[in-house]
Write a protein that holds these residues in place. Structure first.
Motif, PDB file in Angstrom:
ATOM      1  N   ARG A 121       0.670  -1.372   0.125  1.00  7.69           N
ATOM      2  CA  ARG A 121      -0.174   0.096  -0.100  1.00  7.69           C
ATOM      3  C   ARG A 121       0.685   1.659   0.168  1.00  7.69           C
ATOM      4  NH1 ARG A 121      -5.455  -0.519   3.284  1.00  7.69           N
ATOM      5  NH2 ARG A 121      -5.797   1.035   1.548  1.00  7.69           N
ATOM      6  N   LEU A 122       2.729   1.151  -0.272  1.00  7.66           N
ATOM      7  CA  LEU A 122       3.003   2.495   0.125  1.00  7.66           C
ATOM      8  C   LEU A 122       3.217   2.849  -1.163  1.00  7.66           C
ATOM      9  CD1 LEU A 122       5.399   4.223   1.482  1.00  7.66           C
ATOM     10  CD2 LEU A 122       7.177   1.856   1.015  1.00  7.66           C
ATOM     11  N   ILE A 123       3.056   4.578  -1.847  1.00  8.72           N
ATOM     12  CA  ILE A 123       2.917   5.050  -2.808  1.00  8.72           C
ATOM     13  C   ILE A 123       4.682   5.015  -3.260  1.00  8.72           C
ATOM     14  CG2 ILE A 123       2.306   6.965  -3.874  1.00  8.72           C
ATOM     15  CD1 ILE A 123       0.054   5.953  -2.805  1.00  8.72           C
ATOM     16  N   ALA A 124       4.616   6.221  -1.373  1.00  9.41           N
ATOM     17  CA  ALA A 124       6.376   6.571  -1.940  1.00  9.41           C
ATOM     18  C   ALA A 124       7.094   6.904  -1.062  1.00  9.41           C
ATOM     19  CB  ALA A 124       6.128   8.196  -2.522  1.00  9.41           C
ATOM     20  N   VAL A 125       8.668   7.418  -0.960  1.00  8.17           N
ATOM     21  CA  VAL A 125       8.929   7.754   0.403  1.00  8.17           C
ATOM     22  C   VAL A 125       9.823   8.665   0.477  1.00  8.17           C
ATOM     23  CG1 VAL A 125      10.658   6.761   2.146  1.00  8.17           C
ATOM     24  CG2 VAL A 125       9.239   5.515   0.922  1.00  8.17           C
ATOM     25  N   VAL A 126       9.679   9.549   0.727  1.00  7.34           N
ATOM     26  CA  VAL A 126      10.292  10.963   0.928  1.00  7.34           C
ATOM     27  C   VAL A 126      11.524  11.746   1.911  1.00  7.34           C
ATOM     28  CG1 VAL A 126       9.142  11.470  -1.308  1.00  7.34           C
ATOM     29  CG2 VAL A 126       8.781  12.614   0.739  1.00  7.34           C
ATOM     30  N   ARG A 137      -1.743  16.859   9.075  1.00 10.01           N
ATOM     31  CA  ARG A 137      -1.902  16.519  10.671  1.00 10.01           C
ATOM     32  C   ARG A 137      -3.289  17.083  10.799  1.00 10.01           C
ATOM     33  NH1 ARG A 137       2.659  18.105  12.340  1.00 10.01           N
ATOM     34  NH2 ARG A 137       3.491  16.465  13.213  1.00 10.01           N
ATOM     35  N   ASP A 138      -3.975  18.311  10.430  1.00  9.02           N
ATOM     36  CA  ASP A 138      -4.846  18.753   9.863  1.00  9.02           C
ATOM     37  C   ASP A 138      -6.054  18.191   9.794  1.00  9.02           C
ATOM     38  OD1 ASP A 138      -3.298  21.024  10.930  1.00  9.02           O
ATOM     39  OD2 ASP A 138      -3.814  22.292   9.160  1.00  9.02           O
ATOM     40  N   ARG A 139      -5.875  17.484   9.139  1.00  7.14           N
ATOM     41  CA  ARG A 139      -7.051  16.347   8.120  1.00  7.14           C
ATOM     42  C   ARG A 139      -6.678  15.197   9.409  1.00  7.14           C
ATOM     43  NH1 ARG A 139      -6.110  14.487   3.258  1.00  7.14           N
ATOM     44  NH2 ARG A 139      -3.888  15.306   3.807  1.00  7.14           N
ATOM     45  N   ASP A 151      -1.650   5.147  -0.080  1.00  8.38           N
ATOM     46  CA  ASP A 151      -2.479   5.329  -1.036  1.00  8.38           C
ATOM     47  C   ASP A 151      -4.227   5.359  -0.184  1.00  8.38           C
ATOM     48  OD1 ASP A 151      -2.978   2.224   0.199  1.00  8.38           O
ATOM     49  OD2 ASP A 151      -3.556   1.528  -2.031  1.00  8.38           O
ATOM     50  N   SER A 152      -4.391   5.113   0.507  1.00 14.36           N
ATOM     51  CA  SER A 152      -5.481   5.347   1.366  1.00 14.36           C
ATOM     52  C   SER A 152      -4.878   7.090   1.769  1.00 14.36           C
ATOM     53  CB  SER A 152      -5.504   4.079   2.459  1.00 14.36           C
ATOM     54  OG  SER A 152      -4.418   4.758   3.939  1.00 14.36           O
ATOM     55  N   GLY A 153      -4.275   7.073   1.675  1.00 13.43           N
ATOM     56  CA  GLY A 153      -4.249   8.885   1.987  1.00 13.43           C
ATOM     57  C   GLY A 153      -3.730   9.371   2.970  1.00 13.43           C
ATOM     58  N   HIS A 154      -3.381   8.123   3.280  1.00 14.15           N
ATOM     59  CA  HIS A 154      -2.286   8.425   4.815  1.00 14.15           C
ATOM     60  C   HIS A 154      -0.915   8.587   4.931  1.00 14.15           C
ATOM     61  CE1 HIS A 154      -5.938   6.512   6.663  1.00 14.15           C
ATOM     62  NE2 HIS A 154      -5.868   7.509   7.532  1.00 14.15           N
ATOM     63  N   ILE A 155      -0.762   9.792   6.216  1.00 13.81           N
ATOM     64  CA  ILE A 155       1.077  10.128   5.385  1.00 13.81           C
ATOM     65  C   ILE A 155       1.397   9.524   6.301  1.00 13.81           C
ATOM     66  CG2 ILE A 155       2.273  11.769   5.837  1.00 13.81           C
ATOM     67  CD1 ILE A 155       0.668  11.770   3.187  1.00 13.81           C
TER      68      ILE A 155
END
Length: 85
Positions: A14-19, A34-36, A55-59
């Motif tokens: 489910r991982l899209i990117a690592v930055v 954090r706000d969302r 991919d769920s929109g989580h960071i």
């Protein structure tokens, strides 16, 4: 499952990117997440060294370097910073 440090795991599928978190745009993205309420802080109070986009929109924030996370994706047997696998 992918070890992102200190016993924390995420689904590698489910991982899209690592930055890196150093740029101003990344800091704004982190604050917005954090706000969302979609930010997951897995640093255990340590310095954030990698930002993982799911991919769920989580960071997800990790205290492990992005290069280490990338190495663990290709070789899951890579030991973590404590020498554990």
């Amino acid at each position: 499952m992918l070890n992102i440090g200190f016993g924390n795991m995420v689904s590698a599928a489910r991982l899209i990117a690592v930055v890196t978190p150093d740029s101003a745009p990344m800091k704004r993205i982190i604050q917005d997440a954090r706000d969302r309420e979609v930010l997951i802080d897995a640093t255990l109070g340590r310095r954030t060294r990698a930002v993982l986009f799911m991919d769920s929109g989580h960071i997800v924030l990790s205290a492990v370097l992005p290069e280490t996370v990338a190495a663990r994706i290709s070789d899951p047997a890579t030991p973590d910073e404590d020498g554990e696998q």
